[in-house]
Design a protein around this motif. Sequence first.
Motif, mmCIF file in Angstrom:
data_model
loop_
_atom_site.group_PDB
_atom_site.id
_atom_site.type_symbol
_atom_site.label_atom_id
_atom_site.label_comp_id
_atom_site.label_asym_id
_atom_site.label_seq_id
_atom_site.Cartn_x
_atom_site.Cartn_y
_atom_site.Cartn_z
ATOM 1 N N GLU A 281 0.858 -1.183 0.000
ATOM 2 C CA GLU A 281 0.000 0.000 0.000
ATOM 3 C C GLU A 281 0.894 1.232 0.000
ATOM 4 O O GLU A 281 2.113 1.126 0.133
ATOM 5 N N LEU B 95 -4.871 2.833 -0.015
ATOM 6 C CA LEU B 95 -5.224 2.145 -1.260
ATOM 7 C C LEU B 95 -6.413 2.819 -1.947
ATOM 8 O O LEU B 95 -7.217 2.163 -2.617
ATOM 9 N N GLU B 96 -6.511 4.140 -1.809
ATOM 10 C CA GLU B 96 -7.652 4.870 -2.380
ATOM 11 C C GLU B 96 -7.245 6.294 -2.733
ATOM 12 O O GLU B 96 -6.694 7.013 -1.905
ATOM 13 N N VAL C 211 -4.411 3.190 -14.689
ATOM 14 C CA VAL C 211 -3.154 3.420 -13.993
ATOM 15 C C VAL C 211 -2.945 4.923 -13.898
ATOM 16 O O VAL C 211 -3.274 5.659 -14.823
ATOM 17 N N LEU D 244 0.101 3.840 -9.668
ATOM 18 C CA LEU D 244 -1.022 3.278 -8.926
ATOM 19 C C LEU D 244 -1.929 2.595 -9.944
ATOM 20 O O LEU D 244 -2.527 3.259 -10.787
ATOM 21 N N HIS D 245 -1.993 1.268 -9.901
ATOM 22 C CA HIS D 245 -2.883 0.498 -10.775
ATOM 23 C C HIS D 245 -4.127 0.115 -9.985
ATOM 24 O O HIS D 245 -4.033 -0.166 -8.789
ATOM 25 N N GLY D 246 -5.270 0.064 -10.657
ATOM 26 C CA GLY D 246 -6.460 -0.368 -9.951
ATOM 27 C C GLY D 246 -7.709 -0.277 -10.780
ATOM 28 O O GLY D 246 -7.668 -0.207 -12.012
ATOM 29 N N LEU E 6 -10.243 5.820 -7.673
ATOM 30 C CA LEU E 6 -9.459 4.620 -7.963
ATOM 31 C C LEU E 6 -9.280 3.793 -6.701
ATOM 32 O O LEU E 6 -8.734 4.275 -5.697
ATOM 33 N N ASP E 7 -9.760 2.547 -6.758
ATOM 34 C CA ASP E 7 -9.432 1.556 -5.737
ATOM 35 C C ASP E 7 -8.115 0.942 -6.167
ATOM 36 O O ASP E 7 -8.047 0.227 -7.179
ATOM 37 N N VAL E 8 -7.068 1.241 -5.433
ATOM 38 C CA VAL E 8 -5.713 0.847 -5.822
ATOM 39 C C VAL E 8 -5.476 -0.626 -5.504
ATOM 40 O O VAL E 8 -5.707 -1.064 -4.379
ATOM 41 N N LYS E 9 -5.004 -1.360 -6.506
ATOM 42 C CA LYS E 9 -4.709 -2.789 -6.361
ATOM 43 C C LYS E 9 -3.208 -3.062 -6.381
ATOM 44 O O LYS E 9 -2.764 -4.095 -5.920
ATOM 45 N N VAL F 55 0.665 -0.910 -6.031
ATOM 46 C CA VAL F 55 1.439 0.294 -5.761
ATOM 47 C C VAL F 55 2.885 -0.030 -6.110
ATOM 48 O O VAL F 55 3.459 -0.971 -5.557
#
Length: 181
Positions: A6, A50-51, A75, A90-92, A123-126, A128
Amino acid sequence: MKVHPEMSAKHMAWIEKQKMFFVGTAPLASDGHVNLSPKGGDSFRVLGPLEVAYLDYTGSGAETIAHLRENGRMVIMFCAFEGAPQIFRLHGTGTAHLKGSDEYERLATHFPQNTGARAIIHLDVKRVADSCGYSVPLYEYQGDREVLDKWASKKGEDGIIAYQQEKNLQSIDGLPSIDPR
């Protein structure tokens, strides 16, 4: 490259200092156009480890919104143009909350009011990840551009809506973007 579980407090503080970021999305179709958009202004917020969210301004296209409606893949990339080299991605899964929706109104409390805003992208980050950025050149920040804000103020709310209806209903690949009003 290093992948993190995270964003740390140090990561979040660095991100919040950046003046520019890039948003990448793509449609599912293999012949669809990949989109990469530069963003700036006081438009990005870290909401948690993560957001994140950013205020999406009215523009000549609406690729990001259309791609997120279709598949949610996104991303966001930050580059250090000043100081030590750094790239942060940051991908998500992203969601576009159009102006006037309940979720837009809830998230809007994190941003300054802007006549040209059309959505808030959440974005809900999946994933980092950071990398070196050794080849990214140094640039000196001179200030924000005021062109978009002046354009939006001159058009007013009704003019912005009319412009969106003309230019933002679908992506360049024909995917639906904002809803007709």
